[in-house]
Design an enzyme around this catalytic site. Structure first.
Site, PDB file in Angstrom:
ATOM      1  N   ASN A   9       0.963  -1.234  -0.013  1.00 18.53           N
ATOM      2  CA  ASN A   9      -0.034  -0.021  -0.227  1.00 18.53           C
ATOM      3  C   ASN A   9       1.046   1.318  -0.082  1.00 18.53           C
ATOM      4  OD1 ASN A   9      -1.717   1.996   0.642  1.00 18.53           O
ATOM      5  ND2 ASN A   9      -2.201   1.459   2.532  1.00 18.53           N
ATOM      6  N   LYS A  11       0.066   4.207  -0.183  1.00 20.67           N
ATOM      7  CA  LYS A  11      -0.488   5.377   0.308  1.00 20.67           C
ATOM      8  C   LYS A  11      -0.554   6.593  -0.297  1.00 20.67           C
ATOM      9  CE  LYS A  11      -0.093   3.135   4.871  1.00 20.67           C
ATOM     10  NZ  LYS A  11      -0.017   3.317   6.302  1.00 20.67           N
ATOM     11  N   HIS A  94      -9.403   0.728   4.949  1.00 22.95           N
ATOM     12  CA  HIS A  94      -8.108   0.959   5.652  1.00 22.95           C
ATOM     13  C   HIS A  94      -8.301   2.084   6.913  1.00 22.95           C
ATOM     14  CE1 HIS A  94      -4.037   2.449   6.258  1.00 22.95           C
ATOM     15  NE2 HIS A  94      -3.630   1.052   5.594  1.00 22.95           N
ATOM     16  N   GLU A  96      -6.833   4.282   7.885  1.00 25.01           N
ATOM     17  CA  GLU A  96      -6.799   5.627   7.779  1.00 25.01           C
ATOM     18  C   GLU A  96      -8.078   6.156   6.962  1.00 25.01           C
ATOM     19  OE1 GLU A  96      -2.893   5.441   5.593  1.00 25.01           O
ATOM     20  OE2 GLU A  96      -2.048   4.801   7.483  1.00 25.01           O
ATOM     21  N   GLU A 166      -4.849  -5.163  10.549  1.00 24.04           N
ATOM     22  CA  GLU A 166      -4.227  -4.047  10.636  1.00 24.04           C
ATOM     23  C   GLU A 166      -4.171  -3.276  11.989  1.00 24.04           C
ATOM     24  OE1 GLU A 166      -1.940  -2.706   6.854  1.00 24.04           O
ATOM     25  OE2 GLU A 166      -3.812  -1.697   7.012  1.00 24.04           O
ATOM     26  N   GLY A 172       2.630   2.301  10.933  1.00 25.65           N
ATOM     27  CA  GLY A 172       3.334   3.316  10.601  1.00 25.65           C
ATOM     28  C   GLY A 172       4.355   3.564  11.926  1.00 25.65           C
ATOM     29  N   SER A 211       3.894  -2.092  10.295  1.00 24.67           N
ATOM     30  CA  SER A 211       5.346  -2.148  10.728  1.00 24.67           C
ATOM     31  C   SER A 211       5.943  -3.453  10.300  1.00 24.67           C
ATOM     32  CB  SER A 211       5.599  -1.882  11.993  1.00 24.67           C
ATOM     33  OG  SER A 211       5.086  -0.656  12.229  1.00 24.67           O
ATOM     34  N   GLY A 233       4.871   1.294   4.690  1.00 19.76           N
ATOM     35  CA  GLY A 233       6.532   1.901   4.574  1.00 19.76           C
ATOM     36  C   GLY A 233       7.338   1.277   3.675  1.00 19.76           C
TER      37      GLY A 233
HETATM   38  P1  13P Z   1       3.121   0.193   7.487  1.00 15.45           P
HETATM   39  O1  13P Z   1       3.589  -0.749   7.007  1.00 15.45           O
HETATM   40  O2  13P Z   1       3.935   1.560   7.234  1.00 15.45           O
HETATM   41  O3  13P Z   1       3.028   0.267   9.074  1.00 15.45           O
HETATM   42  O4  13P Z   1       1.768   0.700   7.180  1.00 15.45           O
HETATM   43  C1  13P Z   1       0.938  -0.596   7.020  1.00 15.45           C
HETATM   44  C2  13P Z   1      -0.463  -0.183   6.310  1.00 15.45           C
HETATM   45  O5  13P Z   1      -1.076   0.785   6.643  1.00 15.45           O
HETATM   46  C3  13P Z   1      -0.548  -0.931   5.271  1.00 15.45           C
HETATM   47  O6  13P Z   1      -1.821  -0.640   4.724  1.00 15.45           O
END
Ligand code: 13P
Length: 248
Positions: A9, A11, A94, A96, A166, A172, A211, A233
């Protein structure tokens, strides 16, 4: 044996130049015909990324989809449009989207239905906030998020999708769920589905996200109910992402 999936992802990150370099490295370096690999760029880059991936085994996904089929919904992108530009997968719910854009369980369920109805594979994201974990409510929260989709679409709809656990506190933050914490929630989710349909429960792919890095992917993916990862990330660094795919 469930085939593992590793999805990136991206983002709201990247640029045409950065994406081209990343995709070059991924296409050149990918050596995994036993793992399904997916990348989910921002909408505006979908066509570029589709072109770069069309002769590769890497599948294309989007990060969100409109719950409505078509019409006067300025700024939204429909499931049919995603299919039209070559997407096979789409993230729905998601954290977010849920926390920053107010998407509730019912809207997420409608997005799941819209995606599935157009032949996309929805990746339904579920996860609890830190306060909810500390209050011992993790299974209650993910159970509720899952039930919204089952109630709207029926348990059969899960045969056409993928789940991604998640935990919000792990996204993150550099603080991943331990393999045991992930396993416990994945087993719970599989059991919830299995109680309604044993075959769908047994075949359901449940990804872990939060993460994930090259250094912790293996121990997470080794858990019996963890069927791969949803990577934020680390999906933007080709060497990290390829190492995570190799771990799967
Ligand atoms: P990270 O791997 O950056 O923690 O993000 C996870 C995520 O939100 C994937 O959708």
């Amino acid at each position: 044996m469930r085939r593992k999936i590793v999805a990136g992802n991206w983002k709201m990150l990247g640029s045409r130049t950065e994406n081209a370099a990343l995709l070059d490295a991924l296409v050149g370096g990918l050596n995994a015909d036993t793992v399904t690999c997916v990348v989910c760029p921002p909408f505006v880059y979908l066509h570029d990324v589709w072109r770069a991936l069309r002769d590769s085994p890497i599948a294309l996904g989007a990060q969100d989809v409109c719950a409505e089929a078509q019409g006067a919904y300025t700024g939204e992108v429909s499931a049919a449009m995603l299919k039209d530009v070559g997407c096979e997968y789409v993230l729905v719910g998601h954290s977010e989207r849920r926390t920053l854009y107010g998407e509730d369980d019912q809207l997420v369920a409608r997005k799941y239905a819209a995606a599935l109805g157009r032949g996309l594979i929805p990746i339904l994201c579920l996860g609890e906030q830190l306060a909810e974990r500390e209050a011992g409510q993790s299974t209650q929260v993910v159970g509720r998020q899952l039930a919204a989709v089952v109630n709207l679409c029926g348990v059969q709809a899960l045969a056409g999708g993928v789940l991604a656990y998640e935990p919000v506190w792990a996204i993150g933050t550099g603080r991943n769920a331990s393999p045991e914490q992930a396993q416990a929630i994945h087993a719970f989710l599989r059991e919830q589905v299995g109680q309604q349909d044993a075959k769908i429960g047994a075949g359901l792919r449940i990804l872990y996200g939060g993460s994930v890095k090259a250094g912790n992917a293996r121990e997470l993916f080794d858990m019996p109910d963890v069927d791969g990862g949803l990577i934020g990330g680390a999906s933007l660094k080709s060497d990290e992402f390829l190492a995570i795919v190799a771990a799967a």
